[in-house]
Design a protein around this motif. Structure first.
Motif, PDB file in Angstrom:
ATOM      1  N   SER A   1      58.589 -17.481  65.473  1.00 28.19           N
ATOM      2  CA  SER A   1      59.859 -17.172  64.805  1.00 28.19           C
ATOM      3  C   SER A   1      60.092 -15.667  64.744  1.00 28.19           C
ATOM      4  CB  SER A   1      59.867 -17.758  63.393  1.00 28.19           C
ATOM      5  OG  SER A   1      59.759 -19.159  63.429  1.00 28.19           O
ATOM      6  N   PHE A   2      59.059 -14.919  64.395  1.00 34.20           N
ATOM      7  CA  PHE A   2      59.208 -13.469  64.322  1.00 34.20           C
ATOM      8  C   PHE A   2      59.435 -12.870  65.710  1.00 34.20           C
ATOM      9  CE2 PHE A   2      57.387 -13.720  60.024  1.00 34.20           C
ATOM     10  CZ  PHE A   2      58.241 -12.856  59.367  1.00 34.20           C
ATOM     11  N   PHE A   3      58.753 -13.401  66.712  1.00 33.51           N
ATOM     12  CA  PHE A   3      58.948 -12.909  68.072  1.00 33.51           C
ATOM     13  C   PHE A   3      60.380 -13.173  68.535  1.00 33.51           C
ATOM     14  CE2 PHE A   3      59.101 -13.975  72.629  1.00 33.51           C
ATOM     15  CZ  PHE A   3      58.793 -12.734  73.155  1.00 33.51           C
ATOM     16  N   TYR A   4      60.859 -14.373  68.285  1.00 34.75           N
ATOM     17  CA  TYR A   4      62.208 -14.753  68.709  1.00 34.75           C
ATOM     18  C   TYR A   4      63.255 -13.910  67.987  1.00 34.75           C
ATOM     19  CZ  TYR A   4      65.511 -18.169  70.662  1.00 34.75           C
ATOM     20  OH  TYR A   4      66.496 -18.785  71.378  1.00 34.75           O
ATOM     21  N   ALA A   5      63.058 -13.712  66.673  1.00 34.29           N
ATOM     22  CA  ALA A   5      63.983 -12.884  65.902  1.00 34.29           C
ATOM     23  C   ALA A   5      63.936 -11.432  66.371  1.00 34.29           C
ATOM     24  CB  ALA A   5      63.628 -12.967  64.418  1.00 34.29           C
ATOM     25  N   TYR A   6      62.749 -10.962  66.708  1.00 33.38           N
ATOM     26  CA  TYR A   6      62.572  -9.598  67.213  1.00 33.38           C
ATOM     27  C   TYR A   6      63.375  -9.391  68.499  1.00 33.38           C
ATOM     28  CZ  TYR A   6      60.028  -5.743  69.494  1.00 33.38           C
ATOM     29  OH  TYR A   6      59.688  -4.591  70.151  1.00 33.38           O
ATOM     30  N   ILE A   7      63.332 -10.365  69.400  1.00 34.76           N
ATOM     31  CA  ILE A   7      64.093 -10.278  70.648  1.00 34.76           C
ATOM     32  C   ILE A   7      65.586 -10.300  70.371  1.00 34.76           C
ATOM     33  CG2 ILE A   7      64.643 -11.497  72.798  1.00 34.76           C
ATOM     34  CD1 ILE A   7      62.004 -10.018  72.881  1.00 34.76           C
TER      35      ILE A   7
ATOM     36  N   ILE B   1      68.558 -14.620  78.681  1.00 30.69           N
ATOM     37  CA  ILE B   1      67.734 -14.801  79.881  1.00 30.69           C
ATOM     38  C   ILE B   1      66.268 -14.964  79.489  1.00 30.69           C
ATOM     39  CG2 ILE B   1      66.917 -13.682  82.002  1.00 30.69           C
ATOM     40  CD1 ILE B   1      69.646 -12.296  82.164  1.00 30.69           C
ATOM     41  N   ILE B   2      65.818 -14.103  78.572  1.00 28.90           N
ATOM     42  CA  ILE B   2      64.432 -14.192  78.121  1.00 28.90           C
ATOM     43  C   ILE B   2      64.178 -15.525  77.425  1.00 28.90           C
ATOM     44  CG2 ILE B   2      62.718 -13.164  76.565  1.00 28.90           C
ATOM     45  CD1 ILE B   2      64.078 -10.458  77.065  1.00 28.90           C
ATOM     46  N   GLN B   3      65.115 -15.967  76.598  1.00 30.33           N
ATOM     47  CA  GLN B   3      64.956 -17.231  75.885  1.00 30.33           C
ATOM     48  C   GLN B   3      64.902 -18.414  76.846  1.00 30.33           C
ATOM     49  OE1 GLN B   3      68.348 -17.056  73.309  1.00 30.33           O
ATOM     50  NE2 GLN B   3      67.540 -15.320  72.163  1.00 30.33           N
ATOM     51  N   VAL B   4      65.783 -18.414  77.836  1.00 33.58           N
ATOM     52  CA  VAL B   4      65.812 -19.510  78.802  1.00 33.58           C
ATOM     53  C   VAL B   4      64.512 -19.538  79.610  1.00 33.58           C
ATOM     54  CG1 VAL B   4      66.915 -20.344  80.903  1.00 33.58           C
ATOM     55  CG2 VAL B   4      68.318 -19.605  78.974  1.00 33.58           C
TER      56      VAL B   4
ATOM     57  N   LEU C   1      71.146 -22.528  65.212  1.00 23.72           N
ATOM     58  CA  LEU C   1      69.805 -22.366  64.651  1.00 23.72           C
ATOM     59  C   LEU C   1      68.949 -23.616  64.846  1.00 23.72           C
ATOM     60  CD1 LEU C   1      70.749 -20.555  61.326  1.00 23.72           C
ATOM     61  CD2 LEU C   1      69.515 -19.569  63.269  1.00 23.72           C
ATOM     62  N   GLY C   2      69.574 -24.781  64.754  1.00 24.73           N
ATOM     63  CA  GLY C   2      68.822 -26.014  64.950  1.00 24.73           C
ATOM     64  C   GLY C   2      68.281 -26.150  66.363  1.00 24.73           C
ATOM     65  N   PHE C   3      69.065 -25.720  67.346  1.00 22.91           N
ATOM     66  CA  PHE C   3      68.605 -25.783  68.732  1.00 22.91           C
ATOM     67  C   PHE C   3      67.566 -24.704  69.020  1.00 22.91           C
ATOM     68  CE2 PHE C   3      72.919 -27.655  68.894  1.00 22.91           C
ATOM     69  CZ  PHE C   3      72.569 -28.926  69.352  1.00 22.91           C
ATOM     70  N   ASP C   4      67.707 -23.543  68.385  1.00 26.92           N
ATOM     71  CA  ASP C   4      66.686 -22.511  68.523  1.00 26.92           C
ATOM     72  C   ASP C   4      65.344 -22.998  67.982  1.00 26.92           C
ATOM     73  OD1 ASP C   4      68.438 -20.734  69.682  1.00 26.92           O
ATOM     74  OD2 ASP C   4      68.904 -19.682  67.814  1.00 26.92           O
ATOM     75  N   GLY C   5      65.395 -23.852  66.965  1.00 28.47           N
ATOM     76  CA  GLY C   5      64.161 -24.401  66.407  1.00 28.47           C
ATOM     77  C   GLY C   5      63.367 -25.194  67.417  1.00 28.47           C
ATOM     78  N   ILE C   6      64.047 -25.806  68.390  1.00 25.50           N
ATOM     79  CA  ILE C   6      63.338 -26.539  69.455  1.00 25.50           C
ATOM     80  C   ILE C   6      62.477 -25.576  70.248  1.00 25.50           C
ATOM     81  CG2 ILE C   6      63.625 -27.911  71.554  1.00 25.50           C
ATOM     82  CD1 ILE C   6      66.258 -28.942  70.380  1.00 25.50           C
TER      83      ILE C   6
END
Length: 351
Positions: free
Chosen positions: A296-302, A322-325, A274-279
């Motif tokens: 945050s909502f977009f990332y959680a939605y994915i 893949i989408i996150q990267v 979670l800490g790295f996702d925060g970046i």
């Protein structure tokens, strides 16, 4: 202050980056799935088709919001900290200990002590990297990354030995906290817990801190031009240390909210990055508190979409990675472009 045109261009660049990242994910699905329409429907539509999935999106957005805020604070101060993960673990660990051993306190005081201990632990742990940065000129990327491992492994040792619940069997966890201090559901039958209220309150507080207070002004000024800030009488070291400790407090809050809302106790490896996702959240939101809510909502939605896609089609949830990267790469490229545009304007060039 940015002009309306600059803000519009920046938002347009972020929107294009998001669309391109999604397009890459869709392309992988179309190229590899034997049922691409089902997979796409599961990824895009299923997260909002029932109350449970919607509640899951909200719950996943809560810690992302808090870690995104934590990193936005230090990024605005010009410090590229990567220590939110370790600070999150330390905050969750200290809060859980307070929850177990101070359970004789009245409910409201017990809850306040748990939150306070978590935030204090996160802030104090972050201060280690802050002191190394301000007084030894140590590279904060290196120190915060190393301190992440120290926090994760130290809490792992304690939860497997000293503070392990004797009734946990093979599970590495502490005793469960009292139900009174756990975050209750917003609505009966709806999976979202009250952590969203804490996260949104933190967004408002951080916004006011950054943009409506002397501390925020100094912090942002140091981040934009440290030499000018020093010339104006601002202690750069004090501001940097303050920003890192505020960031650590927010990361610690993220850890204890995740425990009180989801797990009910401190477990080994409860964070899952979670800490790295925060970046990613902070970069995607351009370090603005309001943007962090949306990101945050977009990332959680994915993330939830990836889970429903794996359950309802032949595609694994790794498509979301893949989408996150791609988001990281494209948003970073936008940042480089803005940096080059700024430099060319200073030199009198035309972009």
């Amino acid at each position: 202050m940015k002009s309306v045109k600059d803000i519009y261009l920046e938002l347009s660049g972020i929107a294009i980056a998001v669309l391109l990242a999604l397009a890459c994910g869709f392309a992988v699905i179309l190229a590899t799935s034997s049922e691409p329409l089902t997979a796409l429907s599961s990824l895009i539509i299923d997260p909002v088709t029932n109350p449970f999935n919607i509640g899951t999106v909200i719950n996943k957005a809560v810690p992302l919001m808090l870690t995104g805020l934590a990193l936005a604070v230090v990024f605005q101060a010009g410090v590229f900290s990567m220590g939110a993960e370790g600070q999150l673990y330390m905050g969750g660990f200290a809060g859980a200990i307070a929850g177990i051993y101070f359970d004789a306190l009245p409910f409201w005081l017990h809850f306040v002590v748990i939150i306070g201990c978590a935030m204090a632990a996160g802030a104090l742990y972050a201060a280690i990297a802050g002191l190394l940065k301000t007084y030894a000129n140590a590279n904060e990327i290196v120190t915060t990354l190393m301190l992440n491992f120290v926090a994760i492994l130290t809490t792992s040792y304690f939860v497997n030995n000293v503070f392990k619940d004797p009734t946990s069997g093979g599970a590495a966890r502490m005793a469960y906290l009292s139900p009174e201090v756990l975050l209750s559901k917003l609505i009966p039958g709806f999976s979202a817990h009250g952590g969203i209220v804490i996260a949104l309150a933190a967004v408002v507080i951080v916004y006011l801190l950054l943009y409506k207070s002397p501390v925020g002004y100094e912090l942002r000024l140091v981040g934009k031009n440290g030499k000018f800030a020093t010339y104006g009488g601002i202690s750069k070291n004090r501001v940097l240390l303050t920003s890192i400790m505020i960031s650590g407090a927010l990361a610690g809050l993220a850890g204890i909210v995740e425990i009180l809302g989801i797990h009910g106790t401190f477990k080994e490896n409860f964070s899952a990055g979670l800490g790295f996702d925060g970046i990613i959240i902070a970069l995607l939101a351009r370090n603005h508190p309001i943007g962090i809510v949306v990101a945050s909502f977009f990332y959680a939605y994915i993330q939830v979409g990836a889970q429903t896609m794996q359950a309802g089609s032949d595609m694994p949830r790794e498509v979301a990675v893949i989408i996150q990267v791609m988001l990281v790469l494209l948003v970073s490229a936008q940042g480089i472009f803005n940096f080059m545009k700024h430099n060319m304007r200073k030199k009198g060039g035309v972009v």
